[in-house]
Enzyme design. Structure first.
Site, PDB file in Angstrom:
ATOM      1  N   HIS A  38      25.740  -6.867 -11.579  1.00 20.11           N
ATOM      2  CA  HIS A  38      25.072  -6.800 -12.880  1.00 20.11           C
ATOM      3  C   HIS A  38      24.002  -7.880 -12.975  1.00 20.11           C
ATOM      4  O   HIS A  38      23.988  -8.836 -12.204  1.00 20.11           O
ATOM      5  CB  HIS A  38      26.083  -6.989 -14.013  1.00 20.11           C
ATOM      6  CG  HIS A  38      26.901  -5.764 -14.290  1.00 20.11           C
ATOM      7  ND1 HIS A  38      28.013  -5.442 -13.539  1.00 20.11           N
ATOM      8  CD2 HIS A  38      26.762  -4.774 -15.210  1.00 20.11           C
ATOM      9  CE1 HIS A  38      28.522  -4.310 -13.999  1.00 20.11           C
ATOM     10  NE2 HIS A  38      27.791  -3.877 -15.005  1.00 20.11           N
TER      11      HIS A  38
ATOM     12  N   LYS B 232      24.788 -11.389 -17.727  1.00 19.80           N
ATOM     13  CA  LYS B 232      26.116 -10.861 -18.106  1.00 19.80           C
ATOM     14  C   LYS B 232      27.112 -12.012 -18.242  1.00 19.80           C
ATOM     15  O   LYS B 232      27.155 -12.911 -17.414  1.00 19.80           O
ATOM     16  CB  LYS B 232      26.596  -9.837 -17.072  1.00 19.80           C
ATOM     17  CG  LYS B 232      27.917  -9.190 -17.476  1.00 19.80           C
ATOM     18  CD  LYS B 232      28.208  -7.931 -16.702  1.00 19.80           C
ATOM     19  CE  LYS B 232      29.600  -7.374 -17.037  1.00 19.80           C
ATOM     20  NZ  LYS B 232      29.738  -7.011 -18.460  1.00 19.80           N
TER      21      LYS B 232
HETATM   22  P1  NAD Z   1      23.955  -9.097 -25.499  1.00 17.19           P
HETATM   23  O1  NAD Z   1      24.370 -10.512 -25.286  1.00 17.19           O
HETATM   24  O2  NAD Z   1      22.538  -8.701 -25.225  1.00 17.19           O
HETATM   25  O3  NAD Z   1      24.268  -8.660 -27.022  1.00 17.19           O
HETATM   26  C1  NAD Z   1      25.417  -9.019 -27.712  1.00 17.19           C
HETATM   27  C2  NAD Z   1      25.032  -9.193 -29.180  1.00 17.19           C
HETATM   28  O4  NAD Z   1      26.220  -9.444 -29.946  1.00 17.19           O
HETATM   29  C3  NAD Z   1      24.074 -10.392 -29.409  1.00 17.19           C
HETATM   30  O5  NAD Z   1      22.951  -9.992 -30.187  1.00 17.19           O
HETATM   31  C4  NAD Z   1      24.950 -11.367 -30.163  1.00 17.19           C
HETATM   32  O6  NAD Z   1      24.213 -12.199 -31.077  1.00 17.19           O
HETATM   33  C5  NAD Z   1      25.874 -10.411 -30.903  1.00 17.19           C
HETATM   34  N1  NAD Z   1      27.037 -11.076 -31.482  1.00 17.19           N
HETATM   35  C6  NAD Z   1      27.688 -12.190 -31.055  1.00 17.19           C
HETATM   36  N2  NAD Z   1      28.627 -12.542 -31.956  1.00 17.19           N
HETATM   37  C7  NAD Z   1      28.579 -11.622 -32.948  1.00 17.19           C
HETATM   38  C8  NAD Z   1      29.295 -11.458 -34.161  1.00 17.19           C
HETATM   39  N3  NAD Z   1      30.242 -12.330 -34.552  1.00 17.19           N
HETATM   40  N4  NAD Z   1      29.000 -10.399 -34.941  1.00 17.19           N
HETATM   41  C9  NAD Z   1      28.026  -9.538 -34.601  1.00 17.19           C
HETATM   42  N5  NAD Z   1      27.292  -9.653 -33.470  1.00 17.19           N
HETATM   43  C10 NAD Z   1      27.571 -10.690 -32.662  1.00 17.19           C
HETATM   44  O7  NAD Z   1      24.962  -8.219 -24.646  1.00 17.19           O
HETATM   45  P2  NAD Z   1      24.833  -6.675 -24.199  1.00 17.19           P
HETATM   46  O8  NAD Z   1      24.270  -6.601 -22.835  1.00 17.19           O
HETATM   47  O9  NAD Z   1      24.207  -5.898 -25.316  1.00 17.19           O
HETATM   48  O10 NAD Z   1      26.374  -6.317 -24.069  1.00 17.19           O
HETATM   49  C11 NAD Z   1      27.245  -6.410 -25.181  1.00 17.19           C
HETATM   50  C12 NAD Z   1      28.649  -6.055 -24.744  1.00 17.19           C
HETATM   51  O11 NAD Z   1      28.693  -4.686 -24.345  1.00 17.19           O
HETATM   52  C13 NAD Z   1      29.158  -6.848 -23.534  1.00 17.19           C
HETATM   53  O12 NAD Z   1      30.542  -7.082 -23.697  1.00 17.19           O
HETATM   54  C14 NAD Z   1      28.899  -5.913 -22.366  1.00 17.19           C
HETATM   55  O13 NAD Z   1      29.748  -6.149 -21.256  1.00 17.19           O
HETATM   56  C15 NAD Z   1      29.209  -4.584 -23.014  1.00 17.19           C
HETATM   57  N6  NAD Z   1      28.603  -3.397 -22.382  1.00 17.19           N
HETATM   58  C16 NAD Z   1      29.366  -2.274 -22.373  1.00 17.19           C
HETATM   59  C17 NAD Z   1      28.857  -1.088 -21.885  1.00 17.19           C
HETATM   60  C18 NAD Z   1      29.688   0.164 -21.992  1.00 17.19           C
HETATM   61  O14 NAD Z   1      29.234   1.262 -21.602  1.00 17.19           O
HETATM   62  N7  NAD Z   1      30.913   0.066 -22.534  1.00 17.19           N
HETATM   63  C19 NAD Z   1      27.557  -1.049 -21.372  1.00 17.19           C
HETATM   64  C20 NAD Z   1      26.796  -2.210 -21.386  1.00 17.19           C
HETATM   65  C21 NAD Z   1      27.339  -3.384 -21.908  1.00 17.19           C
END
Ligand code: NAD
Length: 249
Positions: free
Chosen positions: A134, A138
């Site tokens: 990744h 990440k």
């Molecule tokens: P990212 O860091 O770009 O975004 C995460 C967001 O969550 C940020 O904007 C952050 O400020 C926000 N956040 C943090 N604390 C918060 C709170 N208390 N309330 C609301 N928002 C809050 O990360 P990303 O790449 O968008 O990934 C997010 C999550 O999704 C990770 O856990 C990642 O592993 C997962 N993910 C899952 C899939 C899937 O298909 N299931 C795909 C991609 C990513």
């Protein structure tokens, strides 16, 4: 049917932005609220029928409890949860429909299915290894998808994810045991998500690989999951349920 009113939690993140963008292409949903750290989740929740959470694993239990208390659909894409956080999601799922999936792409869920089948066909004589890569930003490792792949291998072999996975190797490790499942996390650049499952035995090996090149596949899948869960009985579902893969022999 009126468009499903969504709340996107983690809305300023990479996935939050992708979901908001994808929702604009789907007339069956509307983004009623978008919440990130510091925003008023409770007030936003009142505007929505379903919550899509791609934020941080520590946030999910409170999100799940709030959704359960107000009868909302919950889709959890966030990964990296502890056992206690997973238990909180399962508890909410006794009261509302929850789709909790480490990966919402149709390709990866096909990989899950193929991994189960390959492990059944190849049997215990093959060594099992999972490799994921990744982007450099990440925050958790191994990826939720790699964990799920290792869980599927463990389930099929009668092994235990916690006991039998081996995360990376270093030093004088000794020979590989027949029951360990190796899991390896590579980080770098802007890779959206690569996963390979390796089945190796003397004389041959099988490798199953999926590569995601865009977050749109996860965004589209999470919205599809929210629409699927609307009106469904309480329960803990995953993307294999949404796609109907469980019924395939
Ligand atoms: P990212 O860091 O770009 O975004 C995460 C967001 O969550 C940020 O904007 C952050 O400020 C926000 N956040 C943090 N604390 C918060 C709170 N208390 N309330 C609301 N928002 C809050 O990360 P990303 O790449 O968008 O990934 C997010 C999550 O999704 C990770 O856990 C990642 O592993 C997962 N993910 C899952 C899939 C899937 O298909 N299931 C795909 C991609 C990513």
């Amino acid at each position: 049917m009126t468009p499903l009113r969504l709340l996107i939690n983690g809305s300023r993140g990479r996935m939050g932005q992708a979901i908001i963008g994808w929702a604009q292409t789907d007339s069956e949903v509307t983004v009623a609220a978008a919440v990130d750290a510091g925003d008023d989740f409770g007030a936003a929740l009142a505007q929505a029928e379903a919550v899509i959470d791609f934020s941080h694993h520590t946030v999910t239990p409170a999100v799940a409890a709030a959704c359960a208390a107000s009868g909302k659909v919950l889709v959890v894409g966030t990964t990296g949860h502890t056992d206690a956080e997973r238990a909180a999601i399962a508890e909410a799922a006794t009261r509302i429909p929850v789709v909790f999936a480490p990966n919402f792409s149709i390709g990866v869920n096909t990989l899950f299915w193929l991994t189960r089948k390959a492990a059944e066909i190849l049997g215990p004589g093959f060594d099992l290894e999972v490799v994921e890569m990744h982007h450099r930003l990440k925050k958790d490792a191994p990826s939720g998808t790699a964990r799920r792949l290792a869980e599927i291998l463990a389930e099929t072999r009668g092994l235990d994810y916690g006991r039998d996975t081996r995360h990376g190797r270093e030093g004088i490790t000794g020979e590989r045991t027949a029951t360990e499942i190796g899991v390896h996390a590579i980080r770098g650049g802007d890779v959206v998500g690569d996963h390979t499952v390796i089945f190796a035995t003397p004389g041959e090996r099988v490798e199953l690989t999926h590569k995601a090149s865009s977050r749109e596949t996860f965004a589209a899948g999470s919205i599809r999951a929210a629409k699927w869960a609307r009106g469904r009985a309480p329960g803990l579902y995953d993307m294999e349920d949404v796609l109907g893969l469980r019924s395939l022999a």
